[in-house]
Design a protein around this motif. Structure first.
Motif, PDB file in Angstrom:
ATOM      1  N   VAL A 192       0.832  -1.207   0.000  1.00  0.00           N
ATOM      2  CA  VAL A 192       0.000   0.000   0.000  1.00  0.00           C
ATOM      3  C   VAL A 192       0.861   1.250   0.000  1.00  0.00           C
ATOM      4  N   THR A 193       1.439   1.587   1.165  1.00  0.00           N
ATOM      5  CA  THR A 193       2.121   2.875   1.299  1.00  0.00           C
ATOM      6  C   THR A 193       3.438   2.936   0.555  1.00  0.00           C
ATOM      7  N   GLY A 194       3.961   1.811   0.098  1.00  0.00           N
ATOM      8  CA  GLY A 194       5.233   1.831  -0.610  1.00  0.00           C
ATOM      9  C   GLY A 194       5.142   2.354  -2.027  1.00  0.00           C
ATOM     10  N   THR A 195       3.938   2.518  -2.551  1.00  0.00           N
ATOM     11  CA  THR A 195       3.767   2.991  -3.919  1.00  0.00           C
ATOM     12  C   THR A 195       2.741   4.115  -3.962  1.00  0.00           C
ATOM     13  N   TRP A 196       2.895   4.989  -4.961  1.00  0.00           N
ATOM     14  CA  TRP A 196       1.897   6.042  -5.164  1.00  0.00           C
ATOM     15  C   TRP A 196       0.527   5.435  -5.441  1.00  0.00           C
ATOM     16  N   ARG A 197       0.514   4.381  -6.260  1.00  0.00           N
ATOM     17  CA  ARG A 197      -0.761   3.751  -6.618  1.00  0.00           C
ATOM     18  C   ARG A 197      -1.453   3.179  -5.390  1.00  0.00           C
ATOM     19  N   GLY A 198      -0.674   2.505  -4.538  1.00  0.00           N
ATOM     20  CA  GLY A 198      -1.251   1.937  -3.335  1.00  0.00           C
ATOM     21  C   GLY A 198      -1.782   3.004  -2.397  1.00  0.00           C
ATOM     22  N   THR A 199      -1.019   4.082  -2.253  1.00  0.00           N
ATOM     23  CA  THR A 199      -1.466   5.177  -1.397  1.00  0.00           C
ATOM     24  C   THR A 199      -2.734   5.812  -1.944  1.00  0.00           C
ATOM     25  N   TRP A 200      -2.776   6.029  -3.253  1.00  0.00           N
ATOM     26  CA  TRP A 200      -3.962   6.631  -3.863  1.00  0.00           C
ATOM     27  C   TRP A 200      -5.184   5.747  -3.663  1.00  0.00           C
ATOM     28  N   GLN A 201      -5.010   4.425  -3.809  1.00  0.00           N
ATOM     29  CA  GLN A 201      -6.129   3.504  -3.605  1.00  0.00           C
ATOM     30  C   GLN A 201      -6.626   3.582  -2.166  1.00  0.00           C
ATOM     31  N   ALA A 202      -5.684   3.642  -1.212  1.00  0.00           N
ATOM     32  CA  ALA A 202      -6.076   3.730   0.191  1.00  0.00           C
ATOM     33  C   ALA A 202      -6.821   5.029   0.477  1.00  0.00           C
ATOM     34  N   VAL A 203      -6.325   6.135  -0.064  1.00  0.00           N
ATOM     35  CA  VAL A 203      -6.987   7.427   0.136  1.00  0.00           C
ATOM     36  C   VAL A 203      -8.384   7.396  -0.477  1.00  0.00           C
ATOM     37  N   ARG A 204      -8.511   6.788  -1.638  1.00  0.00           N
ATOM     38  CA  ARG A 204      -9.819   6.719  -2.291  1.00  0.00           C
ATOM     39  C   ARG A 204     -10.800   5.879  -1.472  1.00  0.00           C
ATOM     40  N   ASP A 205     -10.329   4.736  -0.967  1.00  0.00           N
ATOM     41  CA  ASP A 205     -11.183   3.894  -0.138  1.00  0.00           C
ATOM     42  C   ASP A 205     -11.628   4.643   1.114  1.00  0.00           C
ATOM     43  N   MET A 206     -10.689   5.350   1.740  1.00  0.00           N
ATOM     44  CA  MET A 206     -11.017   6.054   2.973  1.00  0.00           C
ATOM     45  C   MET A 206     -11.901   7.264   2.721  1.00  0.00           C
ATOM     46  N   SER A 207     -11.736   7.895   1.573  1.00  0.00           N
ATOM     47  CA  SER A 207     -12.598   9.036   1.238  1.00  0.00           C
ATOM     48  C   SER A 207     -14.049   8.598   1.124  1.00  0.00           C
ATOM     49  N   ARG A 208     -14.264   7.395   0.604  1.00  0.00           N
ATOM     50  CA  ARG A 208     -15.632   6.874   0.515  1.00  0.00           C
ATOM     51  C   ARG A 208     -16.215   6.670   1.908  1.00  0.00           C
ATOM     52  N   VAL A 209     -15.383   6.239   2.838  1.00  0.00           N
ATOM     53  CA  VAL A 209     -15.844   6.058   4.216  1.00  0.00           C
ATOM     54  C   VAL A 209     -16.246   7.398   4.820  1.00  0.00           C
ATOM     55  N   LEU A 210     -15.437   8.416   4.597  1.00  0.00           N
ATOM     56  CA  LEU A 210     -15.738   9.732   5.156  1.00  0.00           C
ATOM     57  C   LEU A 210     -17.004  10.334   4.560  1.00  0.00           C
ATOM     58  N   ALA A 211     -17.366   9.889   3.378  1.00  0.00           N
ATOM     59  CA  ALA A 211     -18.569  10.406   2.723  1.00  0.00           C
ATOM     60  C   ALA A 211     -19.840   9.745   3.240  1.00  0.00           C
ATOM     61  N   GLU A 212     -19.699   8.672   4.009  1.00  0.00           N
ATOM     62  CA  GLU A 212     -20.886   8.010   4.550  1.00  0.00           C
ATOM     63  C   GLU A 212     -21.584   8.922   5.552  1.00  0.00           C
ATOM     64  N   PRO A 213     -22.917   8.914   5.585  1.00  0.00           N
ATOM     65  CA  PRO A 213     -23.627   9.718   6.577  1.00  0.00           C
ATOM     66  C   PRO A 213     -23.408   9.161   7.971  1.00  0.00           C
ATOM     67  N   PRO A 214     -23.482   9.993   8.998  1.00  0.00           N
ATOM     68  CA  PRO A 214     -23.323   9.500  10.369  1.00  0.00           C
ATOM     69  C   PRO A 214     -24.298   8.366  10.640  1.00  0.00           C
ATOM     70  N   ALA A 215     -23.791   7.334  11.279  1.00  0.00           N
ATOM     71  CA  ALA A 215     -24.617   6.148  11.547  1.00  0.00           C
ATOM     72  C   ALA A 215     -25.266   6.290  12.910  1.00  0.00           C
ATOM     73  N   GLY A 216     -26.554   6.401  12.947  1.00  0.00           N
ATOM     74  CA  GLY A 216     -27.262   6.531  14.200  1.00  0.00           C
ATOM     75  C   GLY A 216     -27.558   5.175  14.805  1.00  0.00           C
ATOM     76  N   GLY A 217     -27.727   5.170  16.083  1.00  0.00           N
ATOM     77  CA  GLY A 217     -28.147   3.967  16.761  1.00  0.00           C
ATOM     78  C   GLY A 217     -27.046   3.001  17.125  1.00  0.00           C
ATOM     79  N   ARG A 218     -25.805   3.290  16.775  1.00  0.00           N
ATOM     80  CA  ARG A 218     -24.713   2.383  17.147  1.00  0.00           C
ATOM     81  C   ARG A 218     -24.126   2.846  18.485  1.00  0.00           C
ATOM     82  N   ALA A 219     -23.956   1.960  19.352  1.00  0.00           N
ATOM     83  CA  ALA A 219     -23.379   2.301  20.655  1.00  0.00           C
ATOM     84  C   ALA A 219     -22.546   1.151  21.146  1.00  0.00           C
ATOM     85  N   ALA A 220     -21.553   1.498  21.972  1.00  0.00           N
ATOM     86  CA  ALA A 220     -20.716   0.461  22.556  1.00  0.00           C
ATOM     87  C   ALA A 220     -21.520  -0.334  23.572  1.00  0.00           C
ATOM     88  N   SER A 221     -21.273  -1.620  23.613  1.00  0.00           N
ATOM     89  CA  SER A 221     -21.984  -2.467  24.565  1.00  0.00           C
ATOM     90  C   SER A 221     -21.010  -3.044  25.577  1.00  0.00           C
TER      91      SER A 221
END
Length: 221
Positions: A192-221
């Motif tokens: 992943v981090t050893g290449t530009w391509r791997g880093t870009w893929q990781a950033v893209r995957d994580m950007s999709r996560v950040l775009a998710e709406p806040p998840a309601g109703g989840r709590a630690a048990s």
């Protein structure tokens, strides 16, 4: 301890030798072709096979296979010493935090490529904007209780898994702590981090996560 693994034969002896006494090492083989699974088994680890490629797929398979109350995650490339997780677990058990993360501190100029550091910095800033958490790193060294982690309903099976864990934990009101840990030169070549391509893929995957709406109703048990 969950150790996602893809062709880490050179690093496994070093990593497994540093597993704290009494802990169970779960090496999740994600399709290795270099004999990693056999080496891990010979060194006393429990091997879990996850055929679906992806960092998140390997991590979640390990989480599902774990049986301990507190589960730790660590890369299997010898860049991080699993022994540093001992105080993380203690903090979780003592009730000081629900999720404890390791902030990587590079030991050497070439340990952490500039493009990987830049990507991590940008994502940490975006995470702060999304959750209000003043975290500096999204590194893989972490500890939390198993059942609450499963209750978060983590769905990313690629590079976004570590970030999704933090985002959903924050949405659920978890107390999240961050502590410095040494970041060492890894064994072998980074996927992943050893290449530009791997880093870009990781950033893209994580950007999709950040775009998710806040998840309601989840709590630690």
């Amino acid at each position: 301890m969950v150790l996602p693994c893809l062709d880490e034969a050179a690093a496994l002896p070093w990593v497994l030798a540093r597993i704290p006494a009494g802990w169970r090492a779960l090496v999740v083989d994600n399709g290795s072709t270099d004999g990693s699974a056999d080496i891990a088994r010979a060194l006393g680890a429990t091997v879990v096979h996850e055929p679906r490629r992806g960092f998140g797929a390997a991590c979640h398979a390990g989480l599902a296979a774990a049986t301990a109350d507190v589960v730790c995650f660590c890369d299997c490339d010898a860049s991080l010493d699993p022994g540093h997780l001992v105080p993380f677990v203690r903090e979780v058990l003592d009730g000081g935090a629900d999720l404890v993360l390791g902030r990587r501190r590079a030991r050497g100029r070439r340990v952490w490529p500039a493009h990987a550091r830049a990507g991590n910095y940008v994502l940490a800033r975006l995470l702060r904007r999304r959750t209000g958490l003043r975290l500096h790193d999204l590194g893989p060294l972490r500890a939390a209780r198993r059942e609450p982690l499963l209750a978060l309903g983590l769905s990313d099976r690629r590079s976004g898994y570590p970030l999704q864990m933090v985002v959903r934990a924050a949405d659920a009101g978890w107390r999240i702590a961050e502590h410095d840990v040494p970041y060492l030169p890894r064994a072998g070549t980074s996927k992943v981090t050893g290449t530009w391509r791997g880093t870009w893929q990781a950033v893209r995957d994580m950007s999709r996560v950040l775009a998710e709406p806040p998840a309601g109703g989840r709590a630690a048990s």
